[in-house]
Design an enzyme around this catalytic site. Sequence first.
Site, PDB file in Angstrom:
ATOM      1  N   ARG A 101     -18.104  -6.662   6.606  1.00  8.90           N
ATOM      2  CA  ARG A 101     -18.511  -5.850   5.466  1.00  8.90           C
ATOM      3  C   ARG A 101     -17.316  -5.048   4.978  1.00  8.90           C
ATOM      4  NH1 ARG A 101     -23.169  -1.205   5.401  1.00  8.90           N
ATOM      5  NH2 ARG A 101     -21.947  -0.359   7.102  1.00  8.90           N
ATOM      6  N   THR A 105     -16.872  -1.311  -0.456  1.00  7.87           N
ATOM      7  CA  THR A 105     -17.842  -1.848  -1.429  1.00  7.87           C
ATOM      8  C   THR A 105     -19.118  -2.321  -0.769  1.00  7.87           C
ATOM      9  OG1 THR A 105     -16.994  -4.085  -1.167  1.00  7.87           O
ATOM     10  CG2 THR A 105     -15.936  -2.694  -2.850  1.00  7.87           C
ATOM     11  N   ASP A 196     -24.075   1.953  14.150  1.00 11.56           N
ATOM     12  CA  ASP A 196     -23.402   0.657  13.972  1.00 11.56           C
ATOM     13  C   ASP A 196     -23.762  -0.262  15.137  1.00 11.56           C
ATOM     14  OD1 ASP A 196     -21.297  -1.422  14.272  1.00 11.56           O
ATOM     15  OD2 ASP A 196     -20.544  -0.477  12.449  1.00 11.56           O
ATOM     16  N   ASP A 199     -20.756  -1.849  17.107  1.00 11.45           N
ATOM     17  CA  ASP A 199     -20.044  -0.850  17.925  1.00 11.45           C
ATOM     18  C   ASP A 199     -20.860  -0.459  19.141  1.00 11.45           C
ATOM     19  OD1 ASP A 199     -17.801  -0.783  16.356  1.00 11.45           O
ATOM     20  OD2 ASP A 199     -18.392   1.015  15.237  1.00 11.45           O
TER      21      ASP A 199
HETATM   22  N1  URA Z   1     -24.813  -2.319   9.961  1.00 11.29           N
HETATM   23  C1  URA Z   1     -25.031  -1.571  11.074  1.00 11.29           C
HETATM   24  O1  URA Z   1     -24.547  -1.902  12.147  1.00 11.29           O
HETATM   25  N2  URA Z   1     -25.806  -0.462  10.959  1.00 11.29           N
HETATM   26  C2  URA Z   1     -26.370  -0.083   9.803  1.00 11.29           C
HETATM   27  O2  URA Z   1     -27.064   0.930   9.780  1.00 11.29           O
HETATM   28  C3  URA Z   1     -26.130  -0.873   8.658  1.00 11.29           C
HETATM   29  C4  URA Z   1     -25.344  -1.985   8.763  1.00 11.29           C
END
Ligand code: URA
Length: 205
Positions: A101, A105, A196, A199
């Site tokens: 990602r 953006t 995340d 992570d």
């Molecule tokens: N990706 C993630 O890991 N967490 C989110 O909240 C949105 C996208």
Amino acid sequence: MNLTVIDHPLTRHYLTVLRDKNTPPPLFREAAKGLTYTLVLEATKRIPLEEFEVETPMETTTGYRVSKVVAVPVLRAGLGMLNAVLETIPNVKVGFAGVARDEATALPQEYYSKLPDLSDATVLICEPMLATGGSLSWAVDKVKSSGATNVTALCVVTAPPGVKKMYEDHPDVHIVTASHDRELNENYYIVPGLGDMGDRLFGTL
Ligand code: URA
């Protein structure tokens, strides 16, 4: 709306472990696996079966086998769902879709993909966090260009913008999730969400 929110006590339990900011990566991975089992059971309720004759110790009877299911984890967070799929679905094959990602953006950028022929397959895309929907919509484009016509997405958590985008881009795709959360924040993270996913799975916070 092609969205199924699982309402099962085990799903809610594992989701709470995932949401808790104090859950360390090993327990987070276990909870992701436990939750994914429950998503898989729902997502595979109507997969096609082949019928064949099986010999029991007593006589011949009709048996059934699952065939042509392909799981496609969206890298990297989708890997946290893969073991549950491999342990649950017999003869499952695995393709990979690598997308990052763009932090500014939130648009998807492909960096790797490897997919088998998907015609006649039931495809289960593992995309844990359906936030803007950009990555999942991209992954569905990819599997459809490899012949897929029967696609289900397994998501840990969804948010309204992602579901809306999927409904617009791919209304044929069934989404199975543990929770449809309230919204995205200014950084495109799901709220309340779980942070995340990649992570937290891999300890890269
Ligand atoms: N990706 C993630 O890991 N967490 C989110 O909240 C949105 C996208």
